[in-house]
Enzyme design. Sequence first.
Site, PDB file in Angstrom:
ATOM      1  N   SER A 117      29.769  68.831  28.850  1.00  0.00           N
ATOM      2  CA  SER A 117      29.595  69.531  30.222  1.00  0.00           C
ATOM      3  C   SER A 117      31.353  68.709  30.055  1.00  0.00           C
ATOM      4  O   SER A 117      32.006  68.150  29.302  1.00  0.00           O
ATOM      5  CB  SER A 117      28.742  68.296  31.054  1.00  0.00           C
ATOM      6  OG  SER A 117      28.027  69.225  30.823  1.00  0.00           O
ATOM      7  N   GLY A 169      29.407  73.849  31.847  1.00  0.00           N
ATOM      8  CA  GLY A 169      29.804  72.631  31.320  1.00  0.00           C
ATOM      9  C   GLY A 169      31.299  72.646  31.818  1.00  0.00           C
ATOM     10  O   GLY A 169      32.208  72.111  31.049  1.00  0.00           O
ATOM     11  N   CYS A 185      24.387  44.612  42.807  1.00  0.00           N
ATOM     12  CA  CYS A 185      25.009  43.242  42.628  1.00  0.00           C
ATOM     13  C   CYS A 185      25.166  43.586  41.170  1.00  0.00           C
ATOM     14  O   CYS A 185      24.085  43.502  40.051  1.00  0.00           O
ATOM     15  CB  CYS A 185      23.404  42.344  43.283  1.00  0.00           C
ATOM     16  SG  CYS A 185      23.159  41.798  44.807  1.00  0.00           S
ATOM     17  N   TYR A 244      27.332  65.728  40.721  1.00  0.00           N
ATOM     18  CA  TYR A 244      26.135  64.438  39.884  1.00  0.00           C
ATOM     19  C   TYR A 244      26.350  63.272  41.044  1.00  0.00           C
ATOM     20  O   TYR A 244      26.609  62.542  39.883  1.00  0.00           O
ATOM     21  CB  TYR A 244      27.087  64.532  38.378  1.00  0.00           C
ATOM     22  CG  TYR A 244      25.997  66.230  37.952  1.00  0.00           C
ATOM     23  CD1 TYR A 244      24.972  66.105  37.472  1.00  0.00           C
ATOM     24  CD2 TYR A 244      27.714  66.652  37.525  1.00  0.00           C
ATOM     25  CE1 TYR A 244      24.769  66.969  36.899  1.00  0.00           C
ATOM     26  CE2 TYR A 244      27.313  67.806  36.923  1.00  0.00           C
ATOM     27  CZ  TYR A 244      25.746  68.114  36.074  1.00  0.00           C
ATOM     28  OH  TYR A 244      25.319  69.288  35.601  1.00  0.00           O
TER      29      TYR A 244
END
Length: 476
Positions: free
Chosen positions: A234, A270, A387, A417
């Site tokens: 990708s 990709g 955190c 994504y």
Amino acid sequence: MSQSPLAPAWLDVPDDANALAPAVWSSGATRAATGEIAIAGVTATALAREFGTPLYVVDEADARARATAVKAAFDREFARVGSAARVYYAGKAFLSTQVVRWMLDAGLNIDTCTGGELAVALAAGADPARIGLHGNNKSLAEIDRAVSVGVGAIVIDSLIEIDRVADAAARHGRVQNVRLRINSGVHASTHEYLATAREDQKFGIPLAEAEGTVERIRSRPQLRFLGLHSHIGSQIFESDGFAEAARRLLAVHARLLAGGEVPELNLGGGFGIAYTSVDEPLAFDEIAARFARIVADGAAEAGVPVPIVAIEPGRSIVGPAGATLYEVGTIKDVLVDGEHVRRYVSVDGGMSDNARTALYGADYSVRIANRVTDAAPALVRVAGKHCESGDIVVQADYLPGDVAPGDLLAVPATGAYCWSLASNYNHLGRPPVVAVRDGAARVIVRGETEADLLVRDVILDPVRADEPDRALEGDQ
């Protein structure tokens, strides 16, 4: 202004820290007369006021145009070499019913890799014949559903799936089209975790085992073999890896023709996009022209007709169409090495809405979205509110030095994504997704509220909370 020693080597001090690099932003992103960033005619301030932040914003016209462009380019170039192309939108990049419909309108098929993605494509009204199903560990239920609804192709990823798919086809009285995923051994120029054609990884069948595996597929009358499938990685900016993968696959493809038809060759996707001003992705016209030459030359070398070529772009279609809006909360100057100052600008989202920086060390760009300013550029790191010390949204970019709490920040190229990898870490609700077009905005994926986060908590549901106790009593 001189470059900060804390800045990465590729990042230059901008002449104007308000400017929008065209390659990074969607085609509809501009600075309005007020100085605000506007996407498809809707200002960042208006979006934040109506929908809140963090907020995923998708430029609908841009996404549709990219889908149309990639299909037109591959249709044209493969017609020139006497063949045809099939373009599948890789749903894992970002999938919703609206996005499926945009892709179908552009003439694309839909590539899915789980039962959930298949469910979304079907709910959007996609013809099952235009859907493909991937996955290295497809469940029996996923296979059965895909076969029962009549998906156009299932990608066989392991030997055990041959019998699983064939048995499902027999149950439903169908002949199921299948492709065979091959681990070609070609290493794309990409991040280690994004390279999906290495020898030591979970995907596909080794190239040396391809012919024997196809023989097993052909031995099952419930299966029709379409061709080999490869995906070399990708965020790829060059075509050398695709050329080598195609050459290797076509050599096997030629030998397979002796045993029956092999109408297709699937080279995956990709294709890279620009996340920063220094990224230089190939345009669809150039990608398609190179692919057509690669396959035509490889077919000639192998002495076979040019096959139909299937591709699976996802990020390159929806990635540049997206941007994420945040509100600045705190700003902190941190002394590094006792000498240099790094400015941390913290926002109201983070790795729960964009995990790619933490996962892959991905680089992003950022701009103030609610105003312009003539303040000198300052090197910043945009951090989230989670955190985790690795909770970074933008590792390094320059913003005007007067960036302040309450400012809106826009991070471009987040269409792929980001929503797909979003989580509820620290019990943050996943943000809504808003599509903008022609000066109007509408929600296409509803954001999660605190009530949504609590609704699955069994202890808060007295009926469900009693069920485990009743089950235990019955066992006694």
